[in-house]
Design a protein around this motif. Structure first.
Motif, short mmCIF file in Angstrom:
data_model
loop_
_atom_site.label_atom_id
_atom_site.label_comp_id
_atom_site.label_asym_id
_atom_site.label_seq_id
_atom_site.Cartn_x
_atom_site.Cartn_y
_atom_site.Cartn_z
N ALA A 211 0.84 -1.20 0.00
CA ALA A 211 0.00 0.00 0.00
C ALA A 211 0.88 1.26 0.00
O ALA A 211 0.58 2.23 -0.70
CB ALA A 211 -0.94 -0.02 1.20
N LEU A 212 1.96 1.24 0.78
CA LEU A 212 2.87 2.41 0.83
C LEU A 212 3.55 2.64 -0.52
O LEU A 212 3.62 3.78 -1.01
CB LEU A 212 3.92 2.20 1.93
CG LEU A 212 3.42 2.31 3.38
CD1 LEU A 212 4.47 1.79 4.36
CD2 LEU A 212 3.04 3.75 3.72
N LEU A 214 2.55 1.67 -3.50
CA LEU A 214 1.59 2.09 -4.53
C LEU A 214 1.16 3.54 -4.34
O LEU A 214 0.92 4.26 -5.29
CB LEU A 214 0.37 1.15 -4.54
CG LEU A 214 0.67 -0.27 -5.02
CD1 LEU A 214 -0.57 -1.14 -4.93
CD2 LEU A 214 1.20 -0.27 -6.46
N TRP A 215 1.08 4.00 -3.07
CA TRP A 215 0.76 5.41 -2.82
C TRP A 215 1.88 6.31 -3.37
O TRP A 215 1.63 7.26 -4.09
CB TRP A 215 0.54 5.66 -1.32
CG TRP A 215 0.37 7.13 -0.99
CD1 TRP A 215 1.32 8.00 -0.56
CD2 TRP A 215 -0.83 7.91 -1.11
NE1 TRP A 215 0.79 9.26 -0.38
CE2 TRP A 215 -0.53 9.24 -0.71
CE3 TRP A 215 -2.15 7.62 -1.51
CZ2 TRP A 215 -1.48 10.27 -0.70
CZ3 TRP A 215 -3.09 8.65 -1.50
CH2 TRP A 215 -2.76 9.94 -1.09
N SER A 218 2.05 6.48 -7.17
CA SER A 218 0.91 7.04 -7.90
C SER A 218 0.70 8.53 -7.62
O SER A 218 -0.28 9.10 -8.10
CB SER A 218 -0.37 6.25 -7.57
OG SER A 218 -0.64 6.29 -6.18
N ARG A 219 1.60 9.18 -6.87
CA ARG A 219 1.50 10.65 -6.67
C ARG A 219 2.31 11.33 -7.75
O ARG A 219 3.54 11.28 -7.75
CB ARG A 219 2.05 11.05 -5.29
CG ARG A 219 1.38 10.50 -4.04
CD ARG A 219 -0.10 10.66 -4.03
NE ARG A 219 -0.71 9.42 -4.53
CZ ARG A 219 -2.01 9.29 -4.78
NH1 ARG A 219 -2.81 10.28 -4.63
NH2 ARG A 219 -2.49 8.14 -5.22
N SER A 220 1.62 11.97 -8.68
CA SER A 220 2.33 12.53 -9.84
C SER A 220 3.23 13.71 -9.43
O SER A 220 4.19 14.01 -10.14
CB SER A 220 1.34 12.96 -10.91
OG SER A 220 0.43 13.90 -10.39
N MET A 283 0.07 6.61 -13.24
CA MET A 283 -0.98 5.99 -12.41
C MET A 283 -1.01 6.64 -11.05
O MET A 283 -0.02 6.85 -10.44
CB MET A 283 -0.74 4.51 -12.25
CG MET A 283 -1.12 3.76 -13.49
SD MET A 283 -1.13 2.01 -13.18
CE MET A 283 -2.60 1.84 -12.20
#
Lengths: 283, 283
Positions: A211-212, A214-215, A218-220, A283
């Motif tokens: 989860a960490l 992927l966060w 995914s922050r552009s 993403m």
């Protein structure tokens, strides 16, 4: 970098959770199980969780976010691509060795191979991962692929990278479930002996780690900024229209800016279209 | 809509794979298992996979991409929010009923509850999902929350929605693994009887369904376009500075454009900042 403090806190958390997961896998096999060796017995099997968690989860996770580390932004993009590809190669090798350990253990004990959903999805993930690595190397690292192909493949590269990563974690959770049911007999898994609780916690750690990562991925606004001092990388046999075509074996973050600099006006217009494709790849 | 044909092909594929997964779960419990009833026995347990796959996977998946359907773009954003929230509410109810079925079955047979990694992560997912639904309702559907709060929470709403969805699929795969190991005894799971192969295929379908939904949800060019004929939705007790503050119980796609229209110049400048936040929310 915007939100640098938050990024740093998340990075430290991810590294900590990932590192503790690796330690948990070692405690599991050394304290609760038989340890490690390469003898066809249970100790050979035990390489499987250790190598999967170390390579296919932890190292792959770091490989995914390696472009986001702000102190690497002064390094060349090409160097970062080598690091990204290198980490993924190490992860792939460890994943393959971890599978060999299970096959050898199964064969030595006449246990069938490839019957479980865990094995089906796990093998599929390794095949996709290897294909992704090969394609990434050929398209984004080597200087042969034309820019439009790179732009078209980047969103797929990013998406499939993150999807395979999530699938690997799901497969690890299935593997933990299988192993605890098969190996805990007296007391059984359902009686919640210390090993069951401990390894369930390992499973939770893997979910938190995923989860960490992927966060962060995914922050552009945590993307690596575009490169200014670009150098010419001319496709072999092609015309030198691409002044900077550093390929992007990356998380797709910069396909829109640093990778697609075309010198001719016609090509520049095309780039504007490709820019959109690059933007979408995030993403 | 750009790439309409591709979107349609992916949507039809996702619906087909999701629908076939539900059919597979029914064939599993009716053809290979004892069927369905609510009697504390195995037939009550069987509601668990059927309701999870129908509600927590299939309906949740549709709820995630409901804003992307181009033929809904003529409907008001508010209506779409109600549909998004409604589908998620149905999914949550089915998930809770599916858990009750397992608890009642376990209690009737004196099988311990909540010992497995599957149960730990599954319950956590249901709690997060309920919290996400409650928070989404309070912040994005009701007209009370201030615009900066909405803009700040939207990226988290999108990210946690997709992460919970992926976690639910991972949990379903663990559940399939558990159930096949526990229920297949003669022949065992390792002997690959037809039920094992069939249910492994169900697991693969769930992964494919998840991958299709996540691809559609993460393509920013398939976002719902911003609304033009916005109507006033004034926060109760607040000043009427927000001319359109339709909340965004959404996939985060339009927080940047249709949700944050401020009438005063000062507020408009603030919106520009919020726009950035909205843009970032797109996974």
């Amino acid at each position: 970098m915007e939100d640098y403090g938050r990024f740093l806190a998340l990075l430290v958390s991810a590294l900590l959770v990932g590192f503790v997961s690796v330690i948990f896998s070692l405690v599991w096999v050394f304290h609760y199980r038989e340890g490690l060796s390469w003898d066809g017995g249970p100790r050979e099997f035990n390489w499987h969780p250790v190598l999967v968690i170390t390579g296919f989860v932890f190292i792959q996770g770091i490989a995914i976010i390696v472009y986001r580390l702000p102190w690497t932004w002064k390094c060349s993009k090409l160097l970062m691509k080598f690091i990204h590809a290198g980490l993924n190669t190490i992860a792939m090798i460890l994943a393959i060795v971890s599978m060999v350990a299970v096959f050898e253990y199964h064969n030595a004990r006449n246990i069938p191979n490839m019957y479980s959903l865990h094995s089906w999805i796990g093998l599929t993930a390794v095949i996709f991962y290897s294909f992704q690595l090969f394609l990434g190397f050929a398209v984004f690292l080597l200087p042969f692929a034309p820019v439009p192909l790179r732009a078209a493949l980047m969103p797929i590269h990013v998406y499939s990278g993150l999807t395979v990563f999530a699938t690997v974690i799901a497969t690890a959770l299935m593997g933990i479930t299988e192993k605890l049911i098969f190996s805990l007999k007296n007391p059984a898994y359902s009686a919640s002996p210390p090993e069951a609780t401990f390894v369930n916690c390992l499973g939770l750690l893997l979910v938190i780690f995923g989860a960490l990562i992927l966060w962060m991925a995914s922050r552009s606004h945590w993307k690596r900024p575009p490169e200014e001092n670009a150098k010419v990388l001319q496709p072999i046999g092609g015309t030198p229209e691409v002044t900077e075509a550093e390929s992007t074996m990356t998380d797709g973050s910069n396909a829109d800016k640093s990778d697609l600099r075309i010198s001719s006006e016609a090509a520049r217009k095309q780039t504007l279209k490709l820019d959109e494709a690059g933007q979408r790849s995030t993403m």
